[in-house]
Enzyme design. Structure first.
Site, PDB file in Angstrom:
ATOM      1  N   GLU A  84      60.459  15.057  13.514  1.00 32.68           N
ATOM      2  CA  GLU A  84      61.834  15.547  13.701  1.00 32.68           C
ATOM      3  C   GLU A  84      61.700  17.043  13.884  1.00 32.68           C
ATOM      4  O   GLU A  84      61.427  17.777  12.932  1.00 32.68           O
ATOM      5  CB  GLU A  84      62.698  15.188  12.491  1.00 32.68           C
ATOM      6  N   CYS A 129      68.373  22.078  12.482  1.00 30.01           N
ATOM      7  CA  CYS A 129      67.845  21.734  13.809  1.00 30.01           C
ATOM      8  C   CYS A 129      68.935  21.256  14.757  1.00 30.01           C
ATOM      9  O   CYS A 129      68.794  21.360  15.967  1.00 30.01           O
ATOM     10  CB  CYS A 129      66.743  20.688  13.680  1.00 30.01           C
TER      11      CYS A 129
END
Length: 559
Positions: free
Chosen positions: A330, A364
Site C-alpha cells: 500500500e 496516502c
C-alpha cells in the site's frame, strides 16, 4: 509486566510550546483545562488527555498549550506509571539489542523515548516462533481466533486514553483525527474481522462429466508466516490490517514498526498479550531498514505486507522477490478531488480542504490535486481563503486543531522544498494558513498553490504534507483526463450530484472513489490502488484472502 525493564527515558515537559496570541475567529481554543491532562497510565513525558473531572488548582494557560504545575499526588501518579516499551518475541518481552532509536515529539522536537531496535538474532527468533505455530497447528479454530480478535478490540477500547496520549505525542496527529483513525477505525475493523473469521470459504465446483466423472472443491489454507511492516502515520490501524487480517486467515505474524512511531506498536504487543492470543502468534519488533531487510530475508516468511512510500515499496518487492515471496504493498497517492460544474464550491470547501489537511497531509489518500471548473474558480478561491484564514493549526491535543506538525525535521524540509520549487517554477500561493508562534517542532504552513499545469512536479509527486494545488478544467472529460494523468491510482473524490458522480466511476483509474466527502472507513471494503499506488488489497474479504492459498481438491465419482 512489572518484571520487565522500562525501555524508555521519558522527559517531563512542563512547557511544550509557547504560542503567541492568535487572531479572533480562528477555529481553535485558547488552551486546555486541567481536565484535559491525563491521570492515567502515562509517563509525565506525554501531554495528556482524560475525561476525569478531577482538577488540580495549580494550572495556568499560555497561548494554546497548557503549562500544568502538578501537585505532588498527580506528579507521582504520572511519573510512577511509566509505560514500558519492550519488543515482543513470540510470547516473551525483551529489550532490543540493536541500534538506539530516539523517538521525538514532532510538536516540540523533544525526545519522548529512547528504545533499542531488534538485532538480526531477535528477528530470526521472532520468525521461528511464528513458524512453530504453523507446524504445531496452535493458532486455534476459527471460533477461538474470532474470540481473540473480539477481545483485542475490547482491550484497545479500554486503553483509548493511553493510546491517544502516546500516538499523538509520537506522531503529532491532532486529537480531532486521532480518536477516529487511531482508535475507532482499528477497533471497528478488528470486530469485523472477528465475524469474518467464522466464514466458511470452501467453494464446491460440482460435478464434471469427464471422463471420468469427477467432483472438485477449493479449500483455502493459511499461507504461513506474515511479515508486516508499518508506516508511521497510522500505526495501530496498520497493525489491525496486517496482524488482524493475517490472524483471521489463520496466519501468525511478525510486525515491524516504523522507527518514527514505535511506541504505539510496542504497546500493541502488550494488548495482544492481554487479549489472550495463542503463544507465538504475534511478535512485535522495532527498527529501521536493516531490521526490515532481515525480516524479509527470513526463509520462513511466506508473505510481506508493507505500507509506505513507492521507493521503499519497490525495495521491499525486490527483496521479497529474491525468495519468491508474495507482497501486499500500500504505497503512495496523488489523489484528485473533482468539483463538478454542478457542485456548490462554497458548500464543499470545508470537506475538500479538511480531508488533506488532517494529520498535516500525511495520508496516502489525501486529495491534493483539486480540480475546479473554470466558472467556479473565483468563488472557490474566495471560500478557500476564508477557510485557510480560520483553520486550526497547532496543539495536537486541542480538539479544534486540524493541522498538526509533520513527523520530522527532514520531512518538514522535504515538504517545504516542494513548495519552494513550485513557486520558483511560476506557481502562486492562492491561500495560506498560519503557523504556531514557536521555533520548536516540525511545522509546515498549510498552503494552496495554483498557476501550474498538471505536469508540474508538485502535481505529480506525493508530498505528504499540508499542501495542495488547484487545477482548472473546462469540461468533465478534461477533468477525468487530468485525474488519470498520474503515476498513482489510489483515491479520487467527486463533489456533485450522485448520478453525475456515479457516471465517472468507471472512467477513473483508482482503487477508491468517494462522493461528497465520503464516510468513515468501511471495514468490509477493500482498499488499495492502481499503478504505483500498490499491489494487492487490505481490509474487506480481499484483505483476508491475501493471506490464504487456494487448494483444489478433486476426486472421481463412481456412483
Amino acid at each position: 509486566m512489572n518484571n520487565r525493564c522500562t525501555m524508555c527515558m521519558l522527559l517531563v515537559m512542563h512547557t511544550t510550546m509557547s504560542c503567541g496570541s492568535r487572531p479572533s475567529g480562528r477555529i481553535d481554543r485558547a488552551g486546555h483545562d486541567l481536565t484535559d491532562v491525563a491521570t492515567g497510565r502515562l509517563s509525565a513525558g506525554f501531554p495528556a488527555l482524560n475525561t476525569s473531572t478531577d482538577a488540580a488548582p495549580e494550572n495556568r494557560k499560555i497561548g494554546r498549550f497548557v503549562i500544568a504545575t502538578m501537585n505532588a499526588h498527580l506528579a507521582q501518579q504520572l511519573i510512577g506509571a511509566n509505560q514500558q516499551f519492550d519488543l515482543r518475541i513470540g510470547d516473551q518481552f525483551e529489550t532490543g539489542r540493536g541500534e538506539l532509536i530516539p523517538v521525538t515529539n514532532p510538536a516540540t522536537g523533544e525526545v519522548l523515548a529512547e528504545i533499542r531496535a531488534a538485532d538480526t538474532d531477535q528477528v530470526r527468533r521472532a520468525v521461528v516462533a511464528a513458524r512453530s505455530t504453523v507446524e504445531q497447528d496452535t493458532l486455534g479454530t476459527p471460533a477461538e481466533r474470532s474470540a481473540c480478535l473480539q477481545r483485542l478490540a475490547d482491550v484497545i477500547e479500554e486503553h483509548t486514553d493511553e493510546i491517544l496520549n502516546t500516538v499523538i505525542a509520537e506522531t503529532g496527529t491532532p486529537i480531532s483525527t486521532a480518536r477516529g483513525m487511531h482508535v475507532g477505525t482499528p477497533v471497528r475493523y478488528l470486530r469485523w474481522l472477528a465475524q469474518a473469521t467464522l466464514a466458511d470459504r470452501t467453494e464446491y465446483l460440482g460435478r464434471e462429466p469427464g471422463p471420468p466423472v469427477n467432483e472438485a472443491m477449493v479449500v483455502y489454507r493459511p499461507i504461513g508466516v506474515v511479515a508486516g511492516i508499518a508506516a508511521y502515520n497510522y500505526p495501530l490501524m496498520f497493525a489491525a490490517m496486517k496482524v488482524g487480517a493475517a490472524f483471521a486467515a489463520g496466519c501468525p505474524s511478525v510486525l515491524l514498526s516504523s522507527p518514527h512511531s514505535p511506541l504505539t506498536l510496542l504497546n500493541f504487543g502488550n494488548w495482544v498479550d492481554e487479549a489472550g492470543f495463542p503463544k507465538d502468534a504475534v511478535s512485535v519488533l522495532a527498527g529501521g531498514v536493516e531490521v526490515a531487510q532481515a525480516l524479509i530475508d527470513c526463509p520462513d516468511v511466506a508473505k510481506v505486507t508493507f505500507t509506505g512510500s513507492v521507493p521503499a515499496g519497490t525495495a521491499v518487492m525486490k527483496r521479497a522477490a529474491e525468495g519468491l515471496r508474495g507482497v501486499v504493498l500500500e504505497l503512495g497517492g496523488k489523489s484528485a478531488a473533482i468539483l463538478l460544474p454542478s457542485s456548490d464550491p462554497k458548500a464543499v470547501v470545508g470537506s475538500v480542504h479538511s480531508r488533506y489537511l488532517r494529520n498535516a497531509g500525511q495520508g496516502c489518500g489525501s486529495p491534493t490535486r483539486i480540480l475546479v471548473h473554470r466558472s467556479h474558480l473565483d468563488e472557490f478561491l474566495a471560500a478557500s481563503r476564508e477557510y485557510y484564514d480560520n483553520v486550526g493549526v497547532g496543539d495536537p491535543f486541542d480538539p479544534d486543531t486540524i493541522v498538526g506538525p509533520v513527523i520530522s525535521e527532514p520531512h518538514r524540509d522535504r515538504v517545504q522544498s516542494f513548495v519552494n520549487a513550485a513557486l520558483a517554477a511560476g506557481g502562486e500561493i492562492l491561500a495560506q494558513g498560519t503557523l504556531p508562534d514557536t521555533d520548536r517542532g516540525w511545522w509546515v504552513r498549510p498552503t494552496l498553490i495554483g498557476g501550474l499545469n498538471n505536469d508540474a512536479e508538485i502535481n505529480q509527486e506525493e508530498i505528504f504534507g499540508p499542501v495542495a494545488t488547484v487545477l482548472v478544467y473546462d469540461n468533465v472529460d478534461e477533468a477525468v483526463a487530468i485525474a488519470n494523468k498520474s503515476k498513482f491510482g489510489l483515491h479520487a473524490s467527486i463533489f456533485g450530484p450522485h448520478d453525475e458522480a456515479m457516471a465517472l466511476v468507471h472512467r477513473l483509474e483508482v482503487g477508491l472513489v468517494t462522493f461528497n466527502g465520503g464516510a468513515p472507513v468501511r471495514s468490509d471494503a477493500p482498499n488499495g490502488g492502481w499503478k504505483e499506488s500498490g499491489i494487492g488489497r487490505e481490509r474487506g474479504e480481499a484483505g483476508i484472502r491475501e493471506f490464504l492459498e487456494p487448494v483444489t481438491v478433486q476426486w472421481p465419482v463412481t456412483d
